[in-house]
Design an enzyme around this catalytic site. Sequence first.
Site, PDB file in Angstrom:
ATOM      1  N   ASP A 115       0.917  -1.223   0.059  1.00  0.00           N
ATOM      2  CA  ASP A 115       0.040  -0.060  -0.074  1.00  0.00           C
ATOM      3  C   ASP A 115       0.841   1.132  -0.045  1.00  0.00           C
ATOM      4  O   ASP A 115       0.633   1.892   0.909  1.00  0.00           O
ATOM      5  CB  ASP A 115      -0.858  -0.025   1.233  1.00  0.00           C
ATOM      6  CG  ASP A 115      -1.734  -1.208   1.277  1.00  0.00           C
ATOM      7  OD1 ASP A 115      -0.972  -2.386   1.725  1.00  0.00           O
ATOM      8  OD2 ASP A 115      -3.164  -1.383   0.853  1.00  0.00           O
ATOM      9  N   ASP A 167      -1.399  -2.827  -3.847  1.00  0.00           N
ATOM     10  CA  ASP A 167      -2.031  -1.348  -3.855  1.00  0.00           C
ATOM     11  C   ASP A 167      -0.502  -0.784  -4.222  1.00  0.00           C
ATOM     12  O   ASP A 167       0.025   0.003  -3.237  1.00  0.00           O
ATOM     13  CB  ASP A 167      -2.616  -0.979  -2.718  1.00  0.00           C
ATOM     14  CG  ASP A 167      -4.281  -1.120  -2.833  1.00  0.00           C
ATOM     15  OD1 ASP A 167      -4.894  -1.770  -3.695  1.00  0.00           O
ATOM     16  OD2 ASP A 167      -4.734  -0.645  -1.941  1.00  0.00           O
ATOM     17  N   TYR A 208      -1.474   4.641  -6.183  1.00  0.00           N
ATOM     18  CA  TYR A 208      -2.594   5.189  -5.950  1.00  0.00           C
ATOM     19  C   TYR A 208      -3.037   6.487  -6.723  1.00  0.00           C
ATOM     20  O   TYR A 208      -1.894   6.756  -7.485  1.00  0.00           O
ATOM     21  CB  TYR A 208      -2.337   5.795  -4.526  1.00  0.00           C
ATOM     22  CG  TYR A 208      -2.703   4.531  -3.367  1.00  0.00           C
ATOM     23  CD1 TYR A 208      -3.713   4.097  -2.928  1.00  0.00           C
ATOM     24  CD2 TYR A 208      -1.622   3.894  -2.929  1.00  0.00           C
ATOM     25  CE1 TYR A 208      -4.195   3.003  -2.077  1.00  0.00           C
ATOM     26  CE2 TYR A 208      -1.577   3.033  -1.911  1.00  0.00           C
ATOM     27  CZ  TYR A 208      -2.836   2.760  -1.421  1.00  0.00           C
ATOM     28  OH  TYR A 208      -3.138   1.664  -0.532  1.00  0.00           O
ATOM     29  N   ASN A 212      -6.763  -4.032  -4.623  1.00  0.00           N
ATOM     30  CA  ASN A 212      -7.806  -3.534  -5.460  1.00  0.00           C
ATOM     31  C   ASN A 212      -7.514  -2.109  -6.026  1.00  0.00           C
ATOM     32  O   ASN A 212      -8.465  -1.691  -7.184  1.00  0.00           O
ATOM     33  CB  ASN A 212      -8.902  -3.147  -4.385  1.00  0.00           C
ATOM     34  CG  ASN A 212      -8.507  -2.429  -2.934  1.00  0.00           C
ATOM     35  OD1 ASN A 212      -7.616  -2.966  -2.507  1.00  0.00           O
ATOM     36  ND2 ASN A 212      -9.274  -1.541  -2.769  1.00  0.00           N
ATOM     37  N   HIS A 214      -3.046  -9.416  -1.519  1.00  0.00           N
ATOM     38  CA  HIS A 214      -3.290  -8.375  -1.158  1.00  0.00           C
ATOM     39  C   HIS A 214      -4.240  -8.202   0.226  1.00  0.00           C
ATOM     40  O   HIS A 214      -3.905  -7.452   1.119  1.00  0.00           O
ATOM     41  CB  HIS A 214      -3.896  -7.597  -2.152  1.00  0.00           C
ATOM     42  CG  HIS A 214      -4.271  -5.971  -1.753  1.00  0.00           C
ATOM     43  ND1 HIS A 214      -3.248  -5.189  -1.229  1.00  0.00           N
ATOM     44  CD2 HIS A 214      -5.456  -5.407  -1.604  1.00  0.00           C
ATOM     45  CE1 HIS A 214      -3.771  -4.093  -1.040  1.00  0.00           C
ATOM     46  NE2 HIS A 214      -5.077  -3.982  -1.183  1.00  0.00           N
ATOM     47  N   HIS A 259     -10.549  -2.369   7.408  1.00  0.00           N
ATOM     48  CA  HIS A 259     -11.406  -3.334   6.597  1.00  0.00           C
ATOM     49  C   HIS A 259     -11.665  -4.484   7.224  1.00  0.00           C
ATOM     50  O   HIS A 259     -12.795  -5.596   6.926  1.00  0.00           O
ATOM     51  CB  HIS A 259     -10.540  -3.763   5.131  1.00  0.00           C
ATOM     52  CG  HIS A 259     -10.380  -2.615   4.396  1.00  0.00           C
ATOM     53  ND1 HIS A 259      -8.988  -1.898   4.356  1.00  0.00           N
ATOM     54  CD2 HIS A 259     -11.185  -1.906   3.596  1.00  0.00           C
ATOM     55  CE1 HIS A 259      -9.233  -0.919   3.492  1.00  0.00           C
ATOM     56  NE2 HIS A 259     -10.349  -0.659   2.993  1.00  0.00           N
ATOM     57  N   HIS A 318      -3.756  -4.173   2.277  1.00  0.00           N
ATOM     58  CA  HIS A 318      -4.963  -3.586   2.364  1.00  0.00           C
ATOM     59  C   HIS A 318      -5.314  -2.866   3.476  1.00  0.00           C
ATOM     60  O   HIS A 318      -5.754  -1.702   3.312  1.00  0.00           O
ATOM     61  CB  HIS A 318      -5.903  -4.964   2.070  1.00  0.00           C
ATOM     62  CG  HIS A 318      -7.152  -4.401   1.672  1.00  0.00           C
ATOM     63  ND1 HIS A 318      -7.171  -3.490   0.803  1.00  0.00           N
ATOM     64  CD2 HIS A 318      -8.417  -4.638   2.221  1.00  0.00           C
ATOM     65  CE1 HIS A 318      -8.734  -3.413   0.424  1.00  0.00           C
ATOM     66  NE2 HIS A 318      -9.279  -4.050   1.564  1.00  0.00           N
ATOM     67  N   ASP A 319      -5.030  -3.476   4.712  1.00  0.00           N
ATOM     68  CA  ASP A 319      -5.180  -2.374   5.945  1.00  0.00           C
ATOM     69  C   ASP A 319      -3.885  -1.868   6.093  1.00  0.00           C
ATOM     70  O   ASP A 319      -2.898  -2.614   6.208  1.00  0.00           O
ATOM     71  CB  ASP A 319      -5.625  -3.368   6.969  1.00  0.00           C
ATOM     72  CG  ASP A 319      -7.093  -3.577   7.399  1.00  0.00           C
ATOM     73  OD1 ASP A 319      -7.958  -2.329   6.792  1.00  0.00           O
ATOM     74  OD2 ASP A 319      -7.869  -4.106   8.026  1.00  0.00           O
ATOM     75  N   HIS A 320      -3.875  -0.632   6.462  1.00  0.00           N
ATOM     76  CA  HIS A 320      -2.766   0.300   6.264  1.00  0.00           C
ATOM     77  C   HIS A 320      -2.258   0.310   7.556  1.00  0.00           C
ATOM     78  O   HIS A 320      -2.534   1.217   8.591  1.00  0.00           O
ATOM     79  CB  HIS A 320      -3.220   1.699   5.778  1.00  0.00           C
ATOM     80  CG  HIS A 320      -3.687   1.942   4.503  1.00  0.00           C
ATOM     81  ND1 HIS A 320      -3.955   3.080   3.613  1.00  0.00           N
ATOM     82  CD2 HIS A 320      -3.734   0.975   3.578  1.00  0.00           C
ATOM     83  CE1 HIS A 320      -4.098   2.686   2.484  1.00  0.00           C
ATOM     84  NE2 HIS A 320      -4.080   1.356   2.440  1.00  0.00           N
TER      85      HIS A 320
END
Length: 332
Positions: free
Chosen positions: A50, A83, A86, A121, A215, A224, A250-252
């Site tokens: 991410d 990710d 961005y 995503n 991811h 999430h 995915h979760d930051h």
Amino acid sequence: MANNICIKPMVLCLVLVFVLGHAIAEHFPKFDHNMKNGNNGTLNFLVVGDWGRGGEYNQSQVAFQMGRIAEKLDIDFVISTGDNFYDDGLTGEKDPAFEESFTNIYTAKSLQKQWYSVLGNHDYRGNVAAQLSPYLRQVDSRWFCLRSFIVNTDIAEFFYVDTTPFVRDYFTSPNEHTYDWRGVTPARKYITKVLNDLETALQNSKAKWKIVVGHHAIRSVGHHGDTVELAKLLLPILRENNVDFYMNGHDHCLEQISDGKSTIQFLTSGAGSKAWRGDVKDLDDEGLKFFYDGQGFMSVQLRETEAEIAFYDVFGKVLHKWTSSSELHADM
Ligand SMILES: *[C@@H]1O[C@H](CO)[C@@H](O)[C@H](O)[C@H]1NC(C)=O
Ligand SMILES: *[C@@H]1O[C@H](CO)[C@@H](O)[C@H](O)[C@H]1NC(C)=O
């Protein structure tokens, strides 16, 4: 004449076997990565997710510290949990974001290694083919991104899984964002194939350590949370095949959760740039070993009998360290 009748079905059969075999290889192609000499049989790597924001949101600071730790550990490679760019992936092969968010950010000599990347995503919101394109490997030879693939080293095998098409929400709320689903629809058929191929590959694996990378989180107490589709469809396969680690973004945040029903450790490293969401679902989660809502990354040192995992913040400070023994695993 009689001969012809006999031979034709055989030829057909051979052609069919070849085509099927090829299709499987296409879904989960396998690559060898020779371990570095000089580290006494230890495989060292970093995991970050991410991240691609042109250096902003402390991406550059995290990159700098990754360079420092990578040098210290003399790493073999980097894993990106997706990710990568961005907000909406890459627009095409020539999108300057590739160099602005990757090449020009991770500049340390110690990070000039292969980067094994999956798609997130946000990457699916752009041109997926661009990120998968061999052209990017010409621009920066470190780049290696495919949908699902396997990387084999002497002591560990890595199974990279394309998790975005598993998540129903992305299909059912199409007005929110546009996704590049070319090549992965119908999704049900696609994910069945991914799961079948993964199961076969795991069953055939003789590796000491089995590591699956995707991811989306299977388990997370972050923003999430758990990805229900993966908990239902992917997790049973990992449990049955003695997978050691599932690594995701995915979760930051940075987190470690132990599975109550197996020896699997769920490791989230999705803190490569924007973080600090401040919302945590359940800090009382029974398996939760560590949670950090800020920026950072993870390092892994694998030996035949032992794994050492560490999480670092934006200053390169170790936040959490965990050592596992594979003998211990065998006992459980
Ligand atoms: C590898 O092992 C040798 C002998 O045990 C030791 O002298 C050397 O420092 C080790 N190297 C590393 C990088 O750990
Ligand atoms: C960068 O990191 C520092 C130290 O953790 C933090 O205080 C700051 O808010 C971060 N900046 C951004 C833009 O996230």
